[in-house]
Every structure is written in C-alpha cells, then in structure tokens.
Scaffold this motif. Structure first.
Motif, PDB file in Angstrom:
ATOM      1  N   SER A   1       4.298   6.800  -7.537  1.00 22.70           N
ATOM      2  CA  SER A   1       3.351   6.561  -8.803  1.00 22.70           C
ATOM      3  C   SER A   1       4.126   5.778 -10.051  1.00 22.70           C
ATOM      4  CB  SER A   1       2.776   7.781  -9.256  1.00 22.70           C
ATOM      5  OG  SER A   1       3.699   8.840  -9.701  1.00 22.70           O
TER       6      SER A   1
ATOM      7  N   LEU B   1       2.868   1.752  -3.272  1.00 25.64           N
ATOM      8  CA  LEU B   1       2.228   2.344  -4.266  1.00 25.64           C
ATOM      9  C   LEU B   1       1.773   3.928  -4.141  1.00 25.64           C
ATOM     10  CD1 LEU B   1       0.075  -1.211  -5.203  1.00 25.64           C
ATOM     11  CD2 LEU B   1       1.956   0.041  -6.532  1.00 25.64           C
ATOM     12  N   LYS B   2       1.273   3.961  -2.950  1.00 31.40           N
ATOM     13  CA  LYS B   2       0.662   5.411  -2.613  1.00 31.40           C
ATOM     14  C   LYS B   2       1.668   6.407  -2.801  1.00 31.40           C
ATOM     15  CE  LYS B   2      -3.005   4.047   0.708  1.00 31.40           C
ATOM     16  NZ  LYS B   2      -3.146   4.178   1.995  1.00 31.40           N
TER      17      LYS B   2
ATOM     18  N   SER C   1      -0.060  -6.767  -6.846  1.00 32.69           N
ATOM     19  CA  SER C   1      -0.664  -5.220  -6.513  1.00 32.69           C
ATOM     20  C   SER C   1      -0.353  -4.166  -7.390  1.00 32.69           C
ATOM     21  CB  SER C   1      -0.206  -5.033  -5.095  1.00 32.69           C
ATOM     22  OG  SER C   1      -0.564  -5.909  -3.982  1.00 32.69           O
TER      23      SER C   1
ATOM     24  N   ILE D   1      -5.687   1.494  -5.351  1.00 33.07           N
ATOM     25  CA  ILE D   1      -4.844   0.346  -5.167  1.00 33.07           C
ATOM     26  C   ILE D   1      -5.568  -0.913  -5.206  1.00 33.07           C
ATOM     27  CG2 ILE D   1      -3.129  -0.522  -3.682  1.00 33.07           C
ATOM     28  CD1 ILE D   1      -2.415   2.392  -2.890  1.00 33.07           C
TER      29      ILE D   1
ATOM     30  N   SER E   1      -1.815   0.040  -8.877  1.00 32.48           N
ATOM     31  CA  SER E   1      -2.569   1.196  -8.865  1.00 32.48           C
ATOM     32  C   SER E   1      -3.133   1.550 -10.042  1.00 32.48           C
ATOM     33  CB  SER E   1      -1.873   2.215  -8.108  1.00 32.48           C
ATOM     34  OG  SER E   1      -2.744   3.421  -7.838  1.00 32.48           O
TER      35      SER E   1
ATOM     36  N   ASP F   1       0.735  -1.276  -0.049  1.00 31.15           N
ATOM     37  CA  ASP F   1       0.017   0.018  -0.137  1.00 31.15           C
ATOM     38  C   ASP F   1       1.003   1.241   0.025  1.00 31.15           C
ATOM     39  OD1 ASP F   1      -2.914   0.036  -0.138  1.00 31.15           O
ATOM     40  OD2 ASP F   1      -2.777  -1.313   1.626  1.00 31.15           O
TER      41      ASP F   1
END
Length: 236
Positions: free
Chosen positions: A81, A77-78, A113, A120, A115, A74
């Motif tokens: 980018s 990915l947050k 995983s 996400i 985005s 998480d």
C-alpha cells in the motif's frame, strides 16, 4: 532537470544502505517524489527502500518502474500500500507527465497504474517513443562513477530499443516493442565519446539486438575509427 525539476540519485548499488541513511537523505533533500527501477532480481530491495521512504514521510509520492512491476502491477499494488504509482514500460514521457500533473488529471496519464480507495486502475498503454534520438543523454554527474571504476566495473549504454523476435524466455519485445528504434550513428558516437572520457575499462552495449541492422553496425564502427576513440567495447 531540463524541465525545471531538481533531481538526486541515491545509488545504493555501491553505497551503504539502511533506514537511517534514507531518512537523512529525505531530511536534507526534501523530495516530493521518490522512485526506483525494479527487475525481478531486485524487487524486494526496491520495495524495502520505498517502504522506508514512505515511513519517513507520508507526503512523498512513491513510484516504481521497470520490467517486474510493468507485468505484475496488480500484485505489487495489492500487497504494498506504500506504492503510489507504477510506471509501465518506457518511463521517460510518463514520469514527465506524472511530475507535472495534479490529482484530478492522474487518470488521463497513459502508462501508469495506481490504487485509489482500494481500487486498482491501469491507465491505457502509452505509445512507445518513436524517435529516441530526441531523448537527452543520461547525466552521469548525478552518480559517483569513481566508485564503479574503483570496483573495476564496465559502463553500459544502449543504441536502440526493441527486438523483432518473440522469444518466450525474454521480456525485451514485450517491454520495448518488436519494432526496433535506433539512435542515429552520430548520437551513438557522441555517447561513445562521452563515456570514453569517463575512463571506464569497457563499454557494454546493452541493446536487445545490436546487430539487427548490419549496415548501421558498420557505420557506427567506421565513426568510432574516424573519431579515433580508443576504448574497449563489447556487445552481448
């Protein structure tokens, strides 16, 4: 390579790295995908390389795998980018599927995983590989082993995956499961033979728990003696 992909390893552990060097690599090799493995100790370096790659060519899909990103997907990915995909836990079958799938099917690939439009998504966990004997032996021709030998380093190999114990300071059982999966004695000896021929000073067994199966340990030792393999090896 066995699936028809052309593969190149750029090894910045023992080679100089800067943005100009990676740009030259991209211009020469023209990759569709670029990936790196990240443990917590090298996550910042891995992210920098992936960003430099994305800055050089936006069309390249960037992939991160390894323990750090598996359990912090998480955040990665947050905050980054430029990372397209994270491969969680074991990656062999997941990256195979990722390289051969088209965008509409990405959501069906377990173990990744990603985005998309700021959302996400963590696909379902992928089952661990039951029979690790089926996995190919690493292709050591893709790295410059001479640089490592010149530095006097050892070479690593694994003979099993998994650890039956849930120690709170170790990520082993969470990453590769509490059921131990073993390479056959003959395959272990074949790998010993291959690495012995590379003339490193020492082989390190990097299993989570090499001694979890006493009978197998003795069988491996007997096979090494039978093949008259003369090399120093250690187990941590």
């Amino acid at each position: 390579q066995e699936l028809g992909h052309e593969v190149k390893i750029a090894d910045y552990v023992v080679s100089k790295y800067n943005k100009e060097i990676i740009q030259q690599e991209i211009t020469h090799f023209k990759p569709h995908f670029a990936g790196a493995t990240a443990v917590t100790m090298n996550i910042n370096e891995a992210l920098k390389i992936m960003k430099d790659i994305k800055d050089s060519d936006l069309s390249i899909k960037t992939i991160l795998g390894g323990p750090h990103v598996t359990f912090d997907a998480d955040t990665i990915l947050k905050e980054n980018s430029f990372i397209d995909f994270i491969i969680r836990r074991e990656g062999e079958h997941t990256i195979r599927d990722l390289l051969t799938s088209k965008d509409p099917y990405i959501e069906k690939i377990p173990g990744i995983s990603f985005s998309q439009d700021g959302i996400i998504t963590h696909n379902d966990e992928r089952e661990l590989i039951s029979h690790i004997d089926q996995l190919p032996v690493p292709d050591y021709t893709l790295i410059n082993t001479g640089k490592y030998k010149a530095l006097g380093t050892s070479i690593n190999m694994i003979t099993s995956r998994g650890c039956p114990f849930p120690c709170i300071f170790c990520i082993g059982s969470k990453m590769v499961g509490r059921k131990v999966r073993y390479l056959s004695v003959n395959k272990v000896a074949d790998m010993f033979q291959q690495l012995a021929d590379l003339n490193f000073k020492q082989i390190n067994i990097a299993d989570d728990l090499f001694t979890s199966h006493k009978k197998r340990c003795i069988e491996i030792c007997d096979e090494i003696i039978k093949r008259k393999l003369k090399i120093t090896w250690v187990v941590g």
